[in-house]
Design an enzyme around this catalytic site. Structure first.
Site, PDB file in Angstrom:
ATOM      1  N   THR A 166       0.792  -1.378   0.144  1.00  0.00           N
ATOM      2  CA  THR A 166       0.116  -0.115  -0.067  1.00  0.00           C
ATOM      3  C   THR A 166       0.667   1.344  -0.017  1.00  0.00           C
ATOM      4  O   THR A 166       0.611   2.316  -0.475  1.00  0.00           O
ATOM      5  CB  THR A 166      -0.973   0.042   1.247  1.00  0.00           C
ATOM      6  OG1 THR A 166      -1.395  -1.343   1.263  1.00  0.00           O
ATOM      7  CG2 THR A 166      -2.019   1.107   1.060  1.00  0.00           C
ATOM      8  N   HIS A 202      -0.590  -5.878  -5.605  1.00  0.00           N
ATOM      9  CA  HIS A 202      -0.890  -4.617  -5.722  1.00  0.00           C
ATOM     10  C   HIS A 202       0.267  -3.701  -5.174  1.00  0.00           C
ATOM     11  O   HIS A 202       0.420  -3.460  -3.966  1.00  0.00           O
ATOM     12  CB  HIS A 202      -2.182  -4.175  -5.058  1.00  0.00           C
ATOM     13  CG  HIS A 202      -2.800  -2.751  -5.205  1.00  0.00           C
ATOM     14  ND1 HIS A 202      -3.549  -2.606  -5.953  1.00  0.00           N
ATOM     15  CD2 HIS A 202      -2.474  -1.711  -4.730  1.00  0.00           C
ATOM     16  CE1 HIS A 202      -3.834  -1.177  -6.077  1.00  0.00           C
ATOM     17  NE2 HIS A 202      -3.197  -0.540  -5.313  1.00  0.00           N
ATOM     18  N   HIS A 297      23.464   8.270 -33.240  1.00  0.00           N
ATOM     19  CA  HIS A 297      22.084   7.385 -32.995  1.00  0.00           C
ATOM     20  C   HIS A 297      21.592   7.271 -34.327  1.00  0.00           C
ATOM     21  O   HIS A 297      21.274   6.154 -35.122  1.00  0.00           O
ATOM     22  CB  HIS A 297      21.333   7.730 -32.183  1.00  0.00           C
ATOM     23  CG  HIS A 297      21.709   7.566 -30.703  1.00  0.00           C
ATOM     24  ND1 HIS A 297      21.027   6.623 -29.777  1.00  0.00           N
ATOM     25  CD2 HIS A 297      22.920   7.956 -29.928  1.00  0.00           C
ATOM     26  CE1 HIS A 297      21.822   6.513 -28.750  1.00  0.00           C
ATOM     27  NE2 HIS A 297      22.818   7.356 -28.700  1.00  0.00           N
TER      28      HIS A 297
END
Length: 395
Positions: A166, A202, A297
């Site tokens: 939580t 969770h 790149h």
């Protein structure tokens, strides 16, 4: 096969300032269903009548996913949830010593009696209902309290036990503090009682570890993982849906049925209606996620995108792109000219170099250069300048 529970409509709407109108909630649920989400947690009907109506509307929409409601450990709240027509019910009640003493003024024994009473009531109302029990703040509660409450909850009729991080407390690889420890311990202790519920997790993102913890839990044998679109939720939110799915597709043994090509549209939709922008650096779906900028790149990906990409953007229904600015190289300008349909200018090296220099000057303003909108203007400006210079030199 791992199952995904999406809580955008419940946990996500607990993000400060976020409100989804009922028709928006239905549209989000339909997106989630199309993606292949197993359980859609549609909200807590006890919070507001409009939320209850929205849940009922989604429950009647004929979606493949199970539709769930969130509920405090109270019979009245459970009744409101079941009246919405859901087939999944999440009941939560803390067994933390501090919460029991400070919030409820009861001991563990009384808490377990309450949990059993409410779960038993829910099971009596709907035989085929999937019931989840969550010991809120599981990972900061005494493990013996969690085990005792989980055993009692399953015996009373719960199908799923959720391990709730939580406050985002857990950390992978740290003994007795990793969520994997809680998954394994809970499974082992329940199995000793011949009890085999599904284990759900969770994870909150307070320490930036929600995704890492979720993958740690998966590796430990968790059955259900909670997520939300954009990671929305209380404080720093929970596990991001897209980030989890893109990682799971590489590691789950079974072939997934997730339709990732719908994620971009879903995220744009939720961003629009939550009034929260998607960060340019959001993995996968941010503006920069598949955008190449620095000269080395761009030179490489012009030959093979895999040289600077470990993911195929086509999985998400999108394409790689390039950006122009101070870090750009000469090759990037030529590629950008192709992109706007001015490939014929590439042979004019002086012009391309002028465009290149102009881009670097404009980049000093500190904002990106829009190739589709701004580059054509830059090109025309440089063409005019080159023509004027040529005329002056010929006089």
């Amino acid at each position: 096969m791992i199952q995904i529970l999406d809580s955008t409509l419940r946990e996500g709407e607990q993000t400060p300032g976020v409100y989804f109108a009922p028709e928006i909630k239905l549209a989000i649920a339909q997106f989630l269903d199309c993606i292949g989400i197993d359980i859609i947690e549609a909200g807590n009907p006890a919070v507001d009548r409009e939320i209850a109506k929205a849940i009922a509307h989604i429950a009647k929409a004929g979606l493949k996913a199970k539709i769930g409601a969130h509920s405090l450990c109270r019979k009245d709240d459970v009744k409101k949830a079941l009246e919405c027509g859901v087939n999944f019910l999440g009941i939560f009640f803390s067994v933390s010593e501090n919460r029991l003493q400070q919030d409820y003024d009861i001991g563990l024994e009384k808490a377990i009696e309450k949990i059993v009473e409410v779960i038993t009531y829910a099971r009596e109302q709907q035989e085929n209902l999937l019931i989840r029990y969550t010991p809120e703040d599981t990972v900061r509660s005494p493990i013996e309290n969690v085990i005792a409450a989980a055993i009692a909850a399953v015996k009373a009729g719960a199908n799923i036990i959720s391990i709730a991080d939580t406050t985002g407390y857990t950390t992978p690889f740290v003994q007795n503090r990793s969520i994997a420890y809680y998954v394994k311990t809970l499974k082992e202790e329940l199995a000793k009682q011949q009890l085999y519920p599904q284990i759900e997790i969770h994870c909150h993102n307070d320490r930036g570890l929600a995704l890492a913890n979720a993958l740690d839990a998966y590796n430990a044998g968790a059955d259900i993982i909670d997520v939300s679109v954009m990671g929305l939720g209380e404080r720093s939110g929970i596990v991001d849906l897209a980030e989890l799915l893109i990682n799971l597709i590489d590691i789950v043994e079974e072939k997934s049925a997730w339709n990732l090509s719908q994620l971009k549209e879903l995220y744009d939709f939720v961003s629009e209606h939550s009034h929260i922008s998607i960060s340019p650096h959001h993995p996968l779906l941010g503006k920069n996620a598949f955008t190449h900028y620095a000269g080395v790149h761009v030179n490489a990906v012009a030959k093979d995108e895999r040289l600077y990409q470990s993911l195929n953007p086509e999985l998400l229904g999108i394409k790689s792109s390039l950006a122009l600015g101070m870090q750009s190289g000469y090759i990037a300008v030529k590629l950008a000219l192709k992109q706007i349909g001015r490939e014929e200018l590439i042979e004019n090296q002086d012009l391309v170099m002028n465009i290149f220099q102009e881009i670097k000057e404009i980049a000093k303003r500190g904002t990106p250069i829009d190739i589709e909108q701004e580059l054509p203007t830059i090109v025309e400006h440089c063409i005019v300048n080159q023509r004027v210079t040529s005329e002056i030199c010929s006089v």
